[in-house]
Scaffold this active site. Structure first.
Site, PDB file in Angstrom:
ATOM      1  N   TYR A 142       1.749  -4.616  -6.059  1.00 44.04           N
ATOM      2  CA  TYR A 142       0.386  -4.088  -5.388  1.00 44.04           C
ATOM      3  C   TYR A 142       0.509  -2.821  -4.589  1.00 44.04           C
ATOM      4  CZ  TYR A 142      -3.275  -4.216  -1.815  1.00 44.04           C
ATOM      5  OH  TYR A 142      -4.274  -3.926  -0.884  1.00 44.04           O
ATOM      6  N   LYS A 196      -0.900   0.936  -5.444  1.00 44.82           N
ATOM      7  CA  LYS A 196      -1.767   1.643  -4.573  1.00 44.82           C
ATOM      8  C   LYS A 196      -1.274   2.962  -4.100  1.00 44.82           C
ATOM      9  CE  LYS A 196      -5.200   0.130  -3.115  1.00 44.82           C
ATOM     10  NZ  LYS A 196      -6.562   0.441  -3.490  1.00 44.82           N
TER      11      LYS A 196
END
Length: 510
Positions: free
Chosen positions: A256, A260
């Site tokens: 994640y 990002k």
């Protein structure tokens, strides 16, 4: 960034959104809902809010927005304000778009995209897959390619004044010391000597999937339904493992935060002269003030501890109670987003990074959360199915991974293995007990694997840019307080005890 920002108050923020057309991605998520509600409540004269949601067609997208955004408890104040005219007001202001940022043209018809490009004043990108161990291909599609597709659309928008992109403070990785509000440069990674090439990562995923498909095709004639399911599961597992492997290769702890970070890099490369604000919140917690204190959606990192403690699934955990956990209420993040949009509107060529965090201005330790939780459950004990009071037990914390693993082996793993053998010898008489204990053991080990890195996080997020924006805010009236995003105003013990923990129990422990 400008050295001097103009002064800001509620009237200026509210006035800014009058007559605007806003495209929002991720509106069905926690932060997205808070933003949609806030703009509709404070500025009923907003022109249109276009909510891009996944759906097979316009009616299904509309139904999804109705169920997941408009119909939620969060919009209670707005519902009261408009009374019988609420639904009509929503019909006039909110437009559901069936699309997906992972596709070219956002998954919309070209003609529809062209119409939108003439109207949109503001784009807010909140859409993300936030699963720490998501498939690498899925994470890249949403968190990286989604940014590319939005940038392509933004450049077509004739009247665009602002692109607000929500990232995460943890793109900084697990580094110690002061972590600055600065953009991530192309090629930059957290591991010395490793050059991060976004295009190379996209090619890698394509090649790995091609190899997996080729292997499956070679056995296609022999494949039945269960084999096909197995092939899908093999690909899923391979993609999850690849994401984690690549993240850790470049110095990030999970897929994640890694994707990002790549999304931010791509935004920096493709934005051209579009005014861009990147908002990086830390761990987002329940609504503190308005519209509904304690409201939340989706289990956050620290909430897993509260839920585990409430259900008595969790007797020990990995954490140093003296360390700071950086948390920030969701409504404060939205307030900061709205103020930043106004502050940097139409600043061509600007890219500003803001940390919506608390570790520098008003740090809260894990111990504050634990003591608040203990006090809450002592004063409000849980009641079992038969009406008996469940006593609140202490939770044990281990401040090193080695100690935790030794404890788990001696206390749980060895007895479990013995119970397993006894159960086999006695023809499964203890199956239910074994399965229950084994499930609890796996639950704790999974939590530690997922959240362990946060338990020992020693970084401190600098928020000098956001503080500069805060200093422009005038807090003279009650209306001005509606846009408070100063973490110094939070009494953490009171917030956890009175608002957040009851919120977790009400909205997440149904």
């Amino acid at each position: 960034m400008k050295t001097m920002l103009d002064s800001m108050d509620a009237a200026r923020i509210i006035g800014y959104f009058k007559g605007k057309n806003i495209l929002i991605t991720g509106s069905t998520g926690f932060l997205g809902k808070i933003l949609v509600e806030k703009i509709l409540r404070v500025q009923p004269d907003v022109n249109k809010m276009y909510l891009l949601v996944r759906g097979i067609d316009a009616p299904s997208a509309k139904q999804r927005v109705q169920q997941e955004v408009i119909g939620t408890e969060l919009l209670g104040l707005l519902r009261e304000k408009h009374g019988n005219g609420f639904q009509r007001f929503i019909e006039e202001k909110v437009v559901a778009l069936a699309g997906d940022i992972k596709y070219d043209n956002l998954g919309l018809e070209v003609s529809r995209l062209e119409e939108l490009a003439k109207e949109i004043d503001i784009i807010v990108n909140i859409a993300a897959t936030t699963n720490f161990y998501e498939r690498y291909d899925v994470s890249l599609d949403v968190n990286v390619m989604g940014v590319k597709h939005l940038c392509q659309f933004a450049k077509q928008c004739a009247k665009l004044k602002m692109l607000m992109h929500v990232s995460t403070a943890y793109v900084s990785g697990d580094r110690e010391g002061m972590l600055l509000e600065k953009p991530i440069m192309p090629g930059e990674s957290l591991r010395e000597g490793a050059f991060l090439d976004v295009d190379a990562e996209l090619r890698l995923v394509r090649n790995v999937k091609k190899e997996l498909n080729a292997t499956n095709d070679a056995h296609k004639t022999e494949l039945n339904a269960s084999d096909s399911l197995e092939a899908h599961q093999t690909e899923r597992k391979a993609m999850k493992e690849l994401g984690l492997q690549r993240a850790r290769h470049f110095g990030w702890s999970n897929t994640y935060v890694f994707t990002k970070a790549m999304g931010e890099v791509l935004l920096g490369q493709l934005r051209g002269d579009i005014p861009v604000v990147i908002m990086r919140p830390s761990i987002i917690t329940s609504v503190r003030a308005d519209p509904l204190p304690g409201w939340m959606q989706g289990t956050r990192t620290i909430d897993t501890l509260i839920i585990g403690y409430a259900k008595q699934n969790l007797s020990c955990f990995l954490a140093d109670l003296d360390l700071v956990m950086d948390v920030i209420p969701g409504d404060m993040v939205v307030n900061a987003m709205m103020a930043a949009m106004v502050a940097h509107s139409e600043e061509r060529g600007t890219q500003v990074v803001y940390h919506s965090t608390s570790s520098l201005r008003n740090p809260a330790t894990y111990n504050v959360l634990y003591e608040s939780g203990r006090r809450h459950f002592t004063e409000n004990p849980r009641v079992g199915k038969n009406g008996e009071v469940i006593p609140t037990s202490e939770m044990y914390f281990f401040n090193t991974i080695a100690r935790f693993h030794l404890y788990m082996i001696l206390t749980y793993k060895l007895p479990l293995e013995i119970l397993h053998l006894v159960n086999l010898l006695l023809c499964g008489i203890f199956s239910r007990l074994y399965n229950d204990l084994n499930r609890k053991y796996k639950f704790v080990m999974h939590l530690v694997d997922v959240y362990g890195p946060f338990a020992f996080f020693k970084g401190c997020f600098d928020d000098m840019n956001l503080e500069r924006l805060r200093l422009t805010m005038t807090m003279k009236t009650q209306e001005d307080q509606m846009f408070n995003f100063d973490p110094k105003t939070i009494d953490w013990d009171d917030y956890f005890y009175r608002i957040h923990i009851p919120g977790v129990l009400k909205y997440l422990c149904k």
